[in-house]
Write an enzyme that holds these catalytic residues in place. Sequence first.
Site, PDB file in Angstrom:
ATOM      1  N   ALA A   6      49.209  47.940   5.303  1.00 38.89           N
ATOM      2  CA  ALA A   6      50.126  46.856   4.918  1.00 38.89           C
ATOM      3  C   ALA A   6      50.686  47.067   3.520  1.00 38.89           C
ATOM      4  O   ALA A   6      50.958  46.116   2.793  1.00 38.89           O
ATOM      5  CB  ALA A   6      49.384  45.519   4.988  1.00 38.89           C
ATOM      6  N   GLY A   8      53.466  49.043   2.783  1.00 35.94           N
ATOM      7  CA  GLY A   8      54.895  49.375   2.736  1.00 35.94           C
ATOM      8  C   GLY A   8      55.740  48.203   2.287  1.00 35.94           C
ATOM      9  O   GLY A   8      55.329  47.044   2.394  1.00 35.94           O
ATOM     10  N   ARG A  23      63.751  48.184   5.442  1.00 40.17           N
ATOM     11  CA  ARG A  23      64.727  47.877   6.490  1.00 40.17           C
ATOM     12  C   ARG A  23      64.793  46.383   6.820  1.00 40.17           C
ATOM     13  O   ARG A  23      65.695  45.928   7.503  1.00 40.17           O
ATOM     14  CB  ARG A  23      64.392  48.697   7.752  1.00 40.17           C
ATOM     15  CG  ARG A  23      64.679  50.179   7.600  1.00 40.17           C
ATOM     16  CD  ARG A  23      64.004  51.013   8.674  1.00 40.17           C
ATOM     17  NE  ARG A  23      62.569  51.209   8.423  1.00 40.17           N
ATOM     18  CZ  ARG A  23      61.756  51.919   9.196  1.00 40.17           C
ATOM     19  NH1 ARG A  23      62.222  52.505  10.283  1.00 40.17           N
ATOM     20  NH2 ARG A  23      60.477  52.061   8.886  1.00 40.17           N
ATOM     21  N   GLY A  41      52.808  57.600   2.422  1.00 33.55           N
ATOM     22  CA  GLY A  41      52.697  57.816   3.863  1.00 33.55           C
ATOM     23  C   GLY A  41      51.458  57.160   4.456  1.00 33.55           C
ATOM     24  O   GLY A  41      50.535  56.760   3.746  1.00 33.55           O
ATOM     25  N   ARG A  48      55.304  11.047   7.147  1.00 33.05           N
ATOM     26  CA  ARG A  48      55.167  12.004   6.044  1.00 33.05           C
ATOM     27  C   ARG A  48      53.695  12.183   5.638  1.00 33.05           C
ATOM     28  O   ARG A  48      52.828  11.415   6.047  1.00 33.05           O
ATOM     29  CB  ARG A  48      56.037  11.538   4.870  1.00 33.05           C
ATOM     30  CG  ARG A  48      57.537  11.642   5.209  1.00 33.05           C
ATOM     31  CD  ARG A  48      58.387  10.991   4.158  1.00 33.05           C
ATOM     32  NE  ARG A  48      58.094  11.537   2.842  1.00 33.05           N
ATOM     33  CZ  ARG A  48      58.392  10.915   1.700  1.00 33.05           C
ATOM     34  NH1 ARG A  48      58.965   9.724   1.720  1.00 33.05           N
ATOM     35  NH2 ARG A  48      58.113  11.470   0.552  1.00 33.05           N
ATOM     36  N   LYS A  72      54.777   7.023   4.591  1.00 29.92           N
ATOM     37  CA  LYS A  72      54.300   8.077   3.698  1.00 29.92           C
ATOM     38  C   LYS A  72      52.976   7.641   3.118  1.00 29.92           C
ATOM     39  O   LYS A  72      52.882   6.554   2.561  1.00 29.92           O
ATOM     40  CB  LYS A  72      55.306   8.313   2.572  1.00 29.92           C
ATOM     41  CG  LYS A  72      54.973   9.532   1.740  1.00 29.92           C
ATOM     42  CD  LYS A  72      55.252   9.347   0.267  1.00 29.92           C
ATOM     43  CE  LYS A  72      54.249   8.421  -0.376  1.00 29.92           C
ATOM     44  NZ  LYS A  72      54.433   8.236  -1.803  1.00 29.92           N
TER      45      LYS A  72
HETATM   46  C1  UD1 Z   1      54.501  54.845  12.249  1.00 36.91           C
HETATM   47  C2  UD1 Z   1      53.973  56.141  12.893  1.00 36.91           C
HETATM   48  C3  UD1 Z   1      54.744  56.376  14.194  1.00 36.91           C
HETATM   49  C4  UD1 Z   1      54.575  55.176  15.110  1.00 36.91           C
HETATM   50  C5  UD1 Z   1      54.976  53.884  14.418  1.00 36.91           C
HETATM   51  C6  UD1 Z   1      54.586  52.710  15.271  1.00 36.91           C
HETATM   52  C7  UD1 Z   1      53.290  57.665  11.089  1.00 36.91           C
HETATM   53  C8  UD1 Z   1      53.635  58.857  10.322  1.00 36.91           C
HETATM   54  N1  UD1 Z   1      54.180  57.243  12.000  1.00 36.91           N
HETATM   55  O1  UD1 Z   1      55.882  55.049  11.950  1.00 36.91           O
HETATM   56  O2  UD1 Z   1      54.248  57.547  14.824  1.00 36.91           O
HETATM   57  O3  UD1 Z   1      55.344  55.361  16.294  1.00 36.91           O
HETATM   58  O4  UD1 Z   1      54.319  53.743  13.156  1.00 36.91           O
HETATM   59  O5  UD1 Z   1      55.079  51.492  14.768  1.00 36.91           O
HETATM   60  O6  UD1 Z   1      52.219  57.118  10.923  1.00 36.91           O
HETATM   61  N2  UD1 Z   1      52.353  51.972   5.262  1.00 36.91           N
HETATM   62  C9  UD1 Z   1      51.524  51.946   4.182  1.00 36.91           C
HETATM   63  N3  UD1 Z   1      51.639  52.914   3.241  1.00 36.91           N
HETATM   64  C10 UD1 Z   1      52.534  53.921   3.344  1.00 36.91           C
HETATM   65  C11 UD1 Z   1      53.382  53.951   4.468  1.00 36.91           C
HETATM   66  C12 UD1 Z   1      53.267  52.953   5.418  1.00 36.91           C
HETATM   67  O7  UD1 Z   1      50.686  51.053   4.042  1.00 36.91           O
HETATM   68  O8  UD1 Z   1      52.553  54.772   2.454  1.00 36.91           O
HETATM   69  C13 UD1 Z   1      52.218  50.900   6.280  1.00 36.91           C
HETATM   70  C14 UD1 Z   1      53.453  50.049   6.420  1.00 36.91           C
HETATM   71  O9  UD1 Z   1      53.374  48.906   5.591  1.00 36.91           O
HETATM   72  C15 UD1 Z   1      53.422  49.680   7.896  1.00 36.91           C
HETATM   73  C16 UD1 Z   1      52.663  50.811   8.537  1.00 36.91           C
HETATM   74  O10 UD1 Z   1      51.999  51.498   7.517  1.00 36.91           O
HETATM   75  O11 UD1 Z   1      52.713  48.471   8.113  1.00 36.91           O
HETATM   76  C17 UD1 Z   1      53.565  51.771   9.285  1.00 36.91           C
HETATM   77  O12 UD1 Z   1      54.510  52.313   8.387  1.00 36.91           O
HETATM   78  P1  UD1 Z   1      56.025  52.517   8.784  1.00 36.91           P
HETATM   79  O13 UD1 Z   1      56.723  53.092   7.637  1.00 36.91           O
HETATM   80  O14 UD1 Z   1      56.555  51.296   9.403  1.00 36.91           O
HETATM   81  O15 UD1 Z   1      55.833  53.669   9.887  1.00 36.91           O
HETATM   82  P2  UD1 Z   1      56.798  54.027  11.065  1.00 36.91           P
HETATM   83  O16 UD1 Z   1      57.943  54.815  10.558  1.00 36.91           O
HETATM   84  O17 UD1 Z   1      57.103  52.809  11.848  1.00 36.91           O
HETATM   85 CA    CA Z   2      56.632  50.604  11.625  1.00 35.95          CA
END
Ligand code: UD1
Ligand code: CA
Length: 464
Positions: free
Chosen positions: A9, A11, A15, A77, A332, A350
Amino acid sequence: MKRLAVVLAAGKGKRMKSKLYKVLHPVCGKPMVAHVLDAVKQINCERSVVIVGHGAETVKAYLGERAEYALQSEQLGTGHAVSQAEPLIGSEKGITIVICGDTPLVTPETLENLIAHHEAEGAAVSILTASMPDPTGYGRIIRGEDGGVLKIVEQKDGNAEELAVQEINTGTYCFDNELLFAALKNVDNNNAQGEFYLTDCVPILREQGKRIAAYETKDLSESIGVNDRVALSDAEQFMRERLAKKHMLNGVTIIDKASTYIGADVEIGSDTILYPGTILKGNTMIGEDCTIGPNTEIENSTVGNGTIIRQSVASEVKVGDRVNVGPFAYLRPGTELADEVKVGDFVELKNAKIGHGSKVPHLSYVGDAEVGSGVNIGCGAITANYDGYNKFKTIIEDDVFIGSNSNLIAPVRVGKGAYVVAGSTITSDVGESDLAIARARQENKAGYADKIRAKAKAIKEQNK
Ligand code: UD1
Ligand code: CA
C-alpha cells in the site's frame, strides 16, 4: 502452518489523479486497503504487515493497531516493497499471503482456496490468477509446455505473443515465507519500468527447482486492481452487487437494487424492506421487520426492529423499536428515539432524547433536549437552544403537552404532566401539572376590518 500477510500500500496511485492516496479510496464506503486487511484477518493471518509509503501517516492513522507497518520510503517496485517487511517477519516459518492494497474484491473464501491449493501442491509460491477477456494492464501468466508457470510478464515488458495471453496475475500470492525473502534478494530492476518486480520471484524460485502453482478464480471481479477511477467504478459496482446479494440471502427485501446503496459494514435484519433511493452508510445497524425508504439516507446509526423511516436523513442516531419517522425528517447526531416514538414531517432533531411513545409529528425543531415519555409536541413548536454563542438545554418531563407553535427558550424545564398552551413563548420553568400560557391576550375591534381596508385603499390611490 502459521499464516502471515503482507499488504502492499505504498504507491501513490498516480493514475487516480487524486489528492487522496490510492488505497484509501473507498469502495462501498470503505477504503480499499481496509477491505483487503479484513479479508486477511478473516482467514486468521497471525501477523499482517502493511507496506506504507505515500501517505504513510494517513494510512497508519486510518488502520491503527489492526496491522504492523513497514515503511517503503521510495517506491522502487512491488518486490522492493515486500522486502521492507523482512526485518519484521523475514525469519518467521509459515506461509505469507502477499496482496495488493488496491484489489478490494478478493474474498476470504478465495484466499482459503489459494492456500489449500498451495499446500496440496507443496508449492514455494502459488499465484492467484484469472482469465480476463481484456487482460490489458495486468501481468500475464506465461506457462511452459508442461502447463507449469514459467514467469509473469508485465504489460510494458511483454512481446506480442506474451501480451496475447489472457490469463493474468491478480497480484495476490501465497508464498513460503522463508523462500520469499530469500528469492527477493535476487530480484533486479532490469526491466521496462526500472522496478524491482515481486513477480520475478517466480522464475527465480523455478530455477531453484521449487514448485510454482497457480490457482485460477472464476469470479473475474476479484481480480480487479484499481489503478484509475474507471476501475474504481467497476469495483464499486461489483462490490455493491455482492453486498446486495448477501443481504437478500439473509432475508432482506431490496425493491430496487440499482438505486440502493449499502455500505460494506452495514448490518440489516431479516424481513426488513429497503425501498428505492435508500443509502445506508458507515457503521449502521438496522433491525428486523423495518421499512426503510424511499429516498432515505442513514449513516452511523442504530435502528431497532419494526421501525419505519421514510424520505428522511439520519446521522449518528439511535432509533428504537416500532418507531415511525418521516416523511422528511432530519435526525442529527446525538438523537435517541425510544420505542414507539413518532417523528413526523419537517421535523429536525439534534442531540435530542425522546422518550417512549412520545410524538413530534410536524414542523418542529428540537435540539439539546431531553423529552420524557408520553409527550406530545404540537405542530410548529420549537426549542430555542442557541444564543449565538452557547447551547442550552430543554427538559420536558413525562406526559407533557406542548401546544402548537410554542417556543421553549432554553434553558428551561417543563414539569411532569404540565400543559403549555398553543402559541406560548416559555422563558421560565413550568411546574409539574401546571398550565403555562405565555401570549398576549386577544382583543377584537368590532367592524374595524372595513375601516382598515378603506384606509389602505385611499393610500394606494394617493400613490398612483
Ligand atoms: C501488479 C503486478 C501485476 C499484476 C497487478 C494486479 C508487479 C510487478 N506487477 O501490477 O503483475 O497483474 O499488480 O493488480 O508486481 N506498491 C508499493 N510499492 C511500490 C510499488 C507498488 O507498495 O514500490 C503497491 C501499490 O500501492 C499497489 C500495489 O503495490 O497497491 C500494486 O502496485 P501497482 O503499481 O498498482 O502494480 P500494477 O502495475 O498494477
Ligand atoms: Ca495495481
